[in-house]
Design a protein around this motif. Structure first.
Motif, PDB file in Angstrom:
ATOM      1  N   HIS A  35       1.024  -1.352   0.103  1.00 13.06           N
ATOM      2  CA  HIS A  35      -0.260  -0.048   0.044  1.00 13.06           C
ATOM      3  C   HIS A  35       1.007   1.359  -0.074  1.00 13.06           C
ATOM      4  O   HIS A  35       2.007   1.182   0.514  1.00 13.06           O
ATOM      5  CB  HIS A  35      -0.837  -0.010   1.331  1.00 13.06           C
ATOM      6  N   PRO A  36       0.384   2.335  -0.465  1.00 14.93           N
ATOM      7  CA  PRO A  36       1.179   3.544  -0.329  1.00 14.93           C
ATOM      8  C   PRO A  36       1.671   3.995   0.767  1.00 14.93           C
ATOM      9  O   PRO A  36       0.825   3.845   1.909  1.00 14.93           O
ATOM     10  CB  PRO A  36       0.220   4.680  -0.870  1.00 14.93           C
ATOM     11  N   PRO A  37       2.745   4.285   1.444  1.00 10.42           N
ATOM     12  CA  PRO A  37       3.252   4.536   2.852  1.00 10.42           C
ATOM     13  C   PRO A  37       2.216   5.898   3.207  1.00 10.42           C
ATOM     14  O   PRO A  37       1.942   6.641   2.549  1.00 10.42           O
ATOM     15  CB  PRO A  37       4.722   5.005   2.633  1.00 10.42           C
ATOM     16  N   LEU A  38       2.288   5.699   4.551  1.00  7.35           N
ATOM     17  CA  LEU A  38       1.415   6.831   5.226  1.00  7.35           C
ATOM     18  C   LEU A  38       2.062   7.818   5.953  1.00  7.35           C
ATOM     19  O   LEU A  38       1.639   8.815   6.436  1.00  7.35           O
ATOM     20  CB  LEU A  38       0.531   6.155   6.280  1.00  7.35           C
ATOM     21  N   GLY A  39       3.383   7.657   5.985  1.00  9.39           N
ATOM     22  CA  GLY A  39       4.572   8.580   6.768  1.00  9.39           C
ATOM     23  C   GLY A  39       4.611   8.111   8.159  1.00  9.39           C
ATOM     24  O   GLY A  39       4.885   7.030   8.642  1.00  9.39           O
ATOM     25  N   PHE A  40       4.320   8.836   9.261  1.00  2.00           N
ATOM     26  CA  PHE A  40       4.787   8.887  10.654  1.00  2.00           C
ATOM     27  C   PHE A  40       3.687   8.771  11.610  1.00  2.00           C
ATOM     28  O   PHE A  40       2.853   9.781  11.505  1.00  2.00           O
ATOM     29  CB  PHE A  40       6.040   9.768  11.128  1.00  2.00           C
TER      30      PHE A  40
END
Lengths: 285, 258
Positions: A10-15
């Motif tokens: 899945h696309p990364p969501l960050g932090f």
């Protein structure tokens, strides 16, 4: 059939942060700069009340991922169909970006330990887990993320390393991985292996999420307590992991001795900073 | 039996019955090392289950003290294994366990306080239900009043005890600032557990009202509930009582029985 990384992940969501009850109000009031929250699935498998009320409001503003502790994917009991039904219902209601649980077992003969018990790394256990992960993924209709757990014992009859076992499960069952960098460190200390060798053996195209947490070092052994800040050695391993796996969704996991939100936001900023530096250095190289 | 199942059963035995030999033969390390490593898992399991009990029974912890509670919790854990992966439902039988528990015999009200706390614990996670407008009742034709049936709020519960459990519960809340006085000989209590703004409250009700509500909550009609309540208190105004129960969202829906 071989997959490409972009097809699997899945696309990364960050932090992100683990969503904890003492922070509900502060999150709604201050709208902190957190990219996403991870919720403990079991805490919301309840008919109603405060946790569900707050989660519904928080998920209006933040992406949510679900993290379970009771799937018991490695148990020799039959899969718990009631639990899976509840998990599926919650998934339909919460619409998480993804769902994770642990590569472990939590009970047998219908009795629960409510702890994450290590599996023997045998071909028998591997096949057992692969079959069950496939069955769970069919029920949920998506790839599951499996997380490595901290452990305190080594089984005599294990036939492979923990990292080989983890990699084989993910590849044979076509699942994703949640790498807990702290757990790798804790187990490497407790069992005397090289955490870098572990990280370097994990396939890049399967790692969807990182956990970072603290622990208690009791001298001869480290207990995975999630009640302290992340230690420097784990930050170093995190940096190494970012170099290998790239911009993977990262979160701080604190389950006990929960500090004010600001302290966790500061820890999360440190993760952002380390990841940014590591990625910049790779880009410049 | 598979090797995996064999191992897992040996692990459970080591954790819950302290018989470590069967598990130890599966582990690497010296005898003493294997023993303390197994103990980490024993401590984790007992501490996780004890924490779950502590969070469901904070008043019992205050009444008996942390040390006694830990002892009682360990006994409970060994006799009532957790059969659900859902930790919220662990501890339901703690009140029943305390009743014949010899070390608690000096505190005869303890089992009922525990039963009340379990109802509070369940109310905290119970389903939400919107209150209904009294106006809806006005649309019911008077000849149907006797056949009205009401639904108790899923986040409410009714409880009665021979002890003043409502006062015991109230003075042992962290946020309690009022009168600390507690007369254990003040007799029986009839209480309603309610959730108000996601905080659980325990309130005493007059016995007449409590019995009327109890009749309604077990499916009896309003006519029957009035009979029950008026037998205890002939001066009770059932219409006014009904209004209060609806306004306080103790009752959240109604229908007319056939």
């Amino acid at each position: 059939m071989p997959h490409h990384a972009e097809q699997l992940l899945h696309p990364p969501l960050g932090f992100g942060l683990g969503l904890r009850i003492p922070h509900y109000e502060a999150i709604l009031e201050s709208r902190p700069a957190v990219d996403w929250f991870e919720v403990l699935s079991e805490n919301y498998m309840v008919p109603g009340g405060k946790p569900r009320h707050y989660l519904d409001r928080i998920r209006e503003n933040y992406p949510i991922v679900m993290h379970g502790v009771s799937l018991s994917i490695g148990s020799s009991d039959p899969l718990n169909r009631d639990y899976l039904k509840q998990l599926k219902t919650l998934t339909d209601q919460i619409e998480p970006r993804w769902i994770s649980d642990h590569l472990c077992w939590t009970g047998v003969d219908s009795t629960n330990l409510h702890d994450l018990m290590p599996l023997p790394y045998t071909e028998e256990a591997l096949q057992h887990v692969v079959d069950r992960v496939s069955a769970v993924q069919d029920i949920l209709g998506c790839r599951l993320l499996l997380e490595n757990v901290s452990s305190y014992v080594t089984y005599k009859h294990s036939e492979m390393s923990e990292w080989d076992f983890l990699r084989e499960v993910a590849q044979r069952a076509d699942s994703l991985l949640l790498l807990d960098i702290n757990n790798i460190y804790v187990s490497s200390f407790n069992h005397g292996f090289d955490p870098v060798e572990y990280i370097d053996a994990i396939p890049v195209n399967r790692v969807q999420q990182f956990h970072l947490a603290g622990h208690r070092n009791q001298g001869g052994c480290i207990i995975d307590t999630h009640d302290e800040p992340v230690i420097d050695r784990v930050w170093e391993l995190y940096e190494h992991a970012v170099r290998r796996f790239g911009a993977v969704s990262t979160m701080i996991e604190r389950d006990d001795n929960i500090p004010p939100l600001e302290e966790l936001l500061a820890e999360l900023d440190r993760a952002r900073h380390i990841a940014k530096q590591a990625l910049t250095q790779i880009a410049d190289a | 039996m598979s090797a995996l199942r064999d191992l897992q059963q040996d692990f459970m035995t080591a954790v819950f019955s302290a018989k470590k030999a069967a598990l130890a033969r599966h582990l690497v390390g010296t005898a003493s090392e294997r023993a303390w490593r197994i103990d980490i898992y024993r401590n984790n399991a007992v501490s996780n289950l004890s924490s779950a009990l502590e969070s469901a029974y904070p008043v019992i912890v205050k009444l008996v003290g942390a040390e006694f509670f830990r002892y009682a919790a360990q006994e409970y854990i060994s006799r009532y294994p957790s059969v659900s992966g859902d930790l919220h439902v662990f501890g339901e039988a703690f009140g029943a366990f305390l009743a014949p528990f010899p070390p608690a015999a000096q505190l005869p009200y303890l089992p009922d306080v525990a039963r009340l706390e379990w109802l509070c614990h369940k109310a905290y996670f119970a389903a939400d239900h919107a209150p209904f407008a009294l106006d809806r009742l006005k649309q019911v034709a008077p000849e149907h009043y006797g056949r009205l049936q009401f639904r108790l709020n899923p986040a409410c519960a009714l409880f009665e005890s021979a002890f003043p459990v409502d006062r015991i519960w109230q003075v042992n809340q962290d946020h309690h600032t009022g009168d600390q006085a507690l007369d254990l000989s003040s007799g029986a209590a009839t209480v309603v557990v309610k959730r108000e703004m996601y905080r659980v409250a325990v309130n005493a009700l007059p016995r007449s009202e409590w019995c009327g509500l109890h009749a309604l909550s077990t499916g009896h009609t309003f006519a029957t509930a009035c009979d029950v309540a008026l037998q205890i208190d002939p001066d009770l105004d059932p219409g006014a009582a009904l209004r209060r129960w609806v306004e306080e969202a103790i009752l959240v829906d109604f229908s007319i029985s056939a």
